[in-house]
Write a protein that holds these residues in place. Structure first.
Motif, PDB file in Angstrom:
ATOM      1  N   LEU A 137     -14.842  11.653 -45.788  1.00 18.68           N
ATOM      2  CA  LEU A 137     -15.423  12.218 -44.566  1.00 18.68           C
ATOM      3  C   LEU A 137     -16.639  13.089 -44.845  1.00 18.68           C
ATOM      4  N   ARG A 138     -16.822  13.480 -46.106  1.00 15.87           N
ATOM      5  CA  ARG A 138     -18.007  14.270 -46.432  1.00 15.87           C
ATOM      6  C   ARG A 138     -19.265  13.431 -46.415  1.00 15.87           C
ATOM      7  N   ARG A 139     -19.097  12.097 -46.446  1.00 17.21           N
ATOM      8  CA  ARG A 139     -20.284  11.258 -46.540  1.00 17.21           C
ATOM      9  C   ARG A 139     -21.115  11.327 -45.264  1.00 17.21           C
ATOM     10  N   LYS A 140     -22.405  11.121 -45.430  1.00 14.74           N
ATOM     11  CA  LYS A 140     -23.315  11.259 -44.297  1.00 14.74           C
ATOM     12  C   LYS A 140     -22.967  10.272 -43.178  1.00 14.74           C
ATOM     13  N   ARG A 141     -22.623   9.049 -43.595  1.00 16.29           N
ATOM     14  CA  ARG A 141     -22.346   8.013 -42.608  1.00 16.29           C
ATOM     15  C   ARG A 141     -21.237   8.458 -41.646  1.00 16.29           C
ATOM     16  N   LEU A 142     -20.174   9.056 -42.190  1.00 18.42           N
ATOM     17  CA  LEU A 142     -19.072   9.478 -41.327  1.00 18.42           C
ATOM     18  C   LEU A 142     -19.427  10.706 -40.509  1.00 18.42           C
ATOM     19  N   HIS A 143     -20.211  11.602 -41.109  1.00 22.24           N
ATOM     20  CA  HIS A 143     -20.695  12.734 -40.314  1.00 22.24           C
ATOM     21  C   HIS A 143     -21.476  12.236 -39.103  1.00 22.24           C
ATOM     22  N   GLN A 144     -22.335  11.246 -39.352  1.00 23.19           N
ATOM     23  CA  GLN A 144     -23.151  10.717 -38.241  1.00 23.19           C
ATOM     24  C   GLN A 144     -22.266  10.051 -37.189  1.00 23.19           C
ATOM     25  N   ASN A 145     -21.294   9.265 -37.654  1.00 24.75           N
ATOM     26  CA  ASN A 145     -20.442   8.549 -36.705  1.00 24.75           C
ATOM     27  C   ASN A 145     -19.632   9.509 -35.843  1.00 24.75           C
ATOM     28  N   LEU A 146     -19.064  10.539 -36.455  1.00 28.61           N
ATOM     29  CA  LEU A 146     -18.237  11.459 -35.670  1.00 28.61           C
ATOM     30  C   LEU A 146     -19.105  12.295 -34.734  1.00 28.61           C
TER      31      LEU A 146
END
Ligand code: ASP
Length: 580
Positions: A137-146
């Motif tokens: 969840l620390r990854r940028k992709r998941l930050h962006q999605n959430l």
């Protein structure tokens, strides 16, 4: 020392200021005696530079990836040749004066820093990702999605609030609501042997709110369905649930179109053209072989049943339906075989074919094809014809699956968001196994009043006031106008083979509510996970859910589902009979 701003918010105009940043070490590099730290928080990266003269140099020298630190320092412009145009903070850096380690960290099981630098993240198996979800969840992709998911929900709230909707919470511990899946059950401790069911949807509660006069309701509701696992389903998932009183199907459709337009404007800056196209169920099936057609490409199914009627090709001559696809290229035998495997996996007897070259059909079933077909289908050089024959629904669905595969393989899919409505669904479908009629949407959907006379004589022909909301080939929502008269609801239960006693026992509360004067009403529910996944450009809904279950329905991070001890079981009056 207190944080003065997010790492990712650092800009040129901060040059000269002393700032305090807090975050994770995305990466540490030693260059020419200097230590460079990419410090990361949810807003992005900031470059921190520690010189050997700084009193915190020794501390900085200890830093490893993912350690949590606080840094105080002066912002300065980077030398022109060191500006990083890929980062919003790339024109500045912080010269560290003080540095404090807030937490050390183990080496993460996989690197997560690349995405934040604007590079490609390393490929990691989903199993490993989900097991280590906190790191993932620390990854940028998941930050962006959430973040996107949050923006979608915020847009929903502001739009619906503006339209006079109120959000009401309905219970999670409740009784079964039939949406066609199994219930998750929760045993009662105070009444051993009794169970709550987790709601498959808030359907009956929202209808009762309409009877109670709330007029316009919505809820971002968690729903629970114990279904056999399909690749992209979650046992608990989120719906945007809406219900409105004194409305027609057109009102509900129009409201939802404006809502979709609002969300895309707010989150993507896109203007959608309204209204969205509408297809009847029959038309969607006939033209695209799907009740959730992907309109990002054409390649429509062609109706050729009549052409083969009475001809010498027996399998086609006697078939209820024969459909064709005109593929804009010459397919190899191997490609045709692969497509045939797809058609067969959906139940087709086979996939017949012929090629159109030098103004003539050849190969496959060419010699059985009536001479007027090329003209009728306006064939041109270098095309391949594919055919499926058989019962109507199976035929169109099988060729529809082939169409989708061809769309991908031939690169026909245009980018963009293609919304549409599928309307005029049949009210009922015949359940072969149980040999009785069953509902297509749910048992509370109103028949089209124009078809009411067919309800007893030809129930399969009755259309419903039901509609599906489709985006790029997936159903993102579905709803209906409801039955608001008790007598009709009772008649519907009877038609579905639900006895009066059973109806009373299971849905007595609804029937009771309907007898207190219910307004005409209807609504819809959107599958929020799937919708957000589309906006995020993600294939899987697991990419837009913080803590999803894996494909086996397990939540491997916490290890759910898990056994419980005897004492807990005994308290709810249960014992395990067998462990399989
Ligand atoms: N309750 C329905 C569902 O979950 C949606 C609706 O009819 O509003 O699919």
């Amino acid at each position: 020392m207190r944080r003065t701003l997010y790492c990712g918010h650092l800009r040129k105009e901060h040059a000269g200021q002393t700032v305090v940043l807090e975050g994770w070490v995305n990466r540490r590099r030693d260059l020419g005696g200097l230590i460079f730290i990419d410090l990361r928080d949810r807003e992005g990266l900031a470059q921190v530079v520690v010189s050997p003269e700084a009193s915190c140099f020794a501390e900085a020298d200890r830093l490893r990836s993912e350690w949590v630190v606080r840094v105080e320092g002066k912002v300065q412009l980077r030398p022109a040749d060191q500006v990083n145009p890929r980062l919003a903070t790339g024109a500045v850096e912080v010269i560290a004066e003080r540095l404090e380690v807030l937490a050390e960290a183990k080496t993460p099981p996989f690197p997560i820093d690349a995405g934040w630098r604007g590079e490609e993240d390393q490929q990691v198996s989903e199993e490993v990702r989900l097991k280590n979800r906190v790191v993932d969840l620390r990854r940028k992709r998941l930050h962006q999605n959430l973040r996107l998911r949050h923006q979608v929900i915020t847009a929903i709230y502001s739009f619906l609030d503006g339209e006079g909707f109120i959000s009401v919470e309905t219970p999670y511990l409740t009784r079964s609501t039939p949406e066609g899946a199994r219930d998750f059950l929760v045993p009662s401790r105070l009444e051993p042997g009794h169970f709550y069911a987790l709601p498959q949807s808030p359907q009956l509660f929202k209808q009762m709110l309409m009877v109670a006069g709330y007029d316009r309701y919505f809820q971002i509701a968690r729903c629970f369905r114990d279904e056999d696992l399909r690749a992209d389903r979650q046992p608990d998932f989120t719906q945007l649930d809406i219900e409105m009183s004194f409305v027609t199907q057109d009102d509900i459709i129009a409201l939802n179109e404006r809502l979709a337009a609002h969300i895309l404007r707010e989150t993507k800056g896109l203007e959608l053209t309204l209204p969205f196209p509408r297809l009847s169920y029959a038309e969607a099936m006939n033209r695209y072989g799907s009740d959730k057609p992907d309109l990002r490409f054409g390649l429509e199914l062609q109706e050729v049943t009549e052409v083969f009627k009475g001809g010498e090709f027996r399998a086609f001559a006697a078939a209820e339906t024969v459909k064709a696809l005109v593929v804009p290229s010459l397919l190899s035998r191997r490609e045709i075989e692969e497509l045939e495997a797809i058609a067969k996996s959906k139940g087709a007897a086979g996939l017949a074919w012929a090629r159109y070259e030098q103004a003539a059909l050849s190969g496959g079933i060419a010699r059985f094809i009536p001479p007027n077909l090329p003209q009728m289908l306006q064939l041109s050089e270098g095309q391949t014809l594919l055919f499926v024959a058989g019962p109507w629904r199976k035929t169109v669905e099988c060729l529809g699956a082939v169409r989708l595969e061809l769309g991908k393989r031939l690169g026909l899919i245009e980018p963009g968001y293609r919304f549409l409505w599928v309307v005029d669904f049949p009210l009922l479908e015949w359940d072969e196994e149980a040999s009785r009629w069953t509902y297509m949407h749910h048992p509370f959907t109103s028949p089209n009043l124009d078809d009411l006379h067919l309800l007893d004589t030809d129930p399969g022909k009755v259309r419903a006031y039901a509609y599906d909301f489709v985006l790029n080939g997936s159903e993102i929502g579905g709803g209906s106008i409801r039955i608001h008269r008790r007598e009709l609801q009772e008649r519907m239960f009877a038609l579905l083979g639900i006895s009066a006693e059973e109806a009373q026992q299971k849905f007595g509360f609804l029937l009771e509510a309907l007898s207190y004067g219910a307004p005409p009403h209807g609504g819809i529910a959107w599958g929020l996970d799937r919708f957000v996944a589309h906006l995020a450009g993600e294939e899987s809904i697991r990419e837009v859910i913080a803590f999803p279950k894996n494909k086996e329905g397990k939540e491997t991070l916490t290890g759910a589902p898990a056994p419980v001890d005897e004492v807990q079981l005994a308290a709810v009056g249960l014992a395990i009979r067998s462990k399989v």
